[in-house]
Design a protein around this motif. Structure first.
Motif: not given
Length: 199
Positions: A94, A106-108, A110-112, A114-115
């Protein structure tokens, strides 16, 4: 355990240094048993169990580590290893896709990320729990609760991982010893959280 100020026959440096040496030997044994990759959770969980036993007067030696680990390799441990390996590969893929310049990357990322960090904390805290020796599902559920209730402990877990990674990066041979201090840190966080829960 013997008094901190006294040495038992055969001890050169005293009990604290003996525990340090045992922790390093357990770390080396953990690194060796982690080489197949699918055995990483079982190897780290065994290291935590052996080091936790040191507080109960049991020897924290590589010999005891191998004796406990030999009884560990069952379907649940290998399944936990496959899930951990698949999760790590998924997060890496990812993040690689996010770096390819896709829209919203960039948002993806950060989310990936964090997960991935949350899963790492829960997984490591599960390895430190005694339940991981027999039941990974209950260990993961309890570790997820601990991660939310004890944010400070989760921060300590991340600091332990960062320290182990930094040591391994700075001097590659230390990578084979890093699992010992990491397991000791995870065990200490678990013991700390248990004490907080009782009070």
């Amino acid at each position: 355990m013997s008094d901190v100020g006294t040495r038992e026959p055969g001890e050169v440096f005293g009990p604290r240094m003996t525990l340090f040496a045992d922790m390093l030997s357990v770390g080396l044994a953990t690194a060796l048993m982690s080489l197949p990759l699918v055995t990483v959770p079982a190897a780290l969980s065994t290291a935590c169990a052996v080091l936790r036993g040191a507080g109960e007067g049991q020897p924290a030696t590589a010999g005891r580590y191998f004796a406990v680990f030999r009884r560990r390799l069952r379907g649940g441990d290998l399944t936990a290893g496959l899930v951990a390996l698949a999760g790590a590969l998924l997060v890496a893929a990812d993040l690689a896709l996010a770096g390819a310049g896709l829209p919203g990357a960039s948002l993806f990322a950060v989310v990936a990320g964090a997960i991935g960090v949350a899963a790492l904390v829960v997984g490591l805290r599960a390895c430190a729990r005694p339940e991981s020796l027999s039941d990974w599902r209950s260990a993961v559920r309890a570790a997820a609760r601990d991660a939310v209730r004890d944010v400070g402990g989760s921060g300590l877990v991340l600091l332990a991982v960062a320290t182990a990674a930094l040591c391994a990066w700075m001097l590659v041979p230390l990578a084979f010893l890093a699992p010992g201090p990491l397991a000791l840190a995870l065990t200490a966080v678990h013991v700390r959280q248990a004490v907080i829960s009782k009070s």
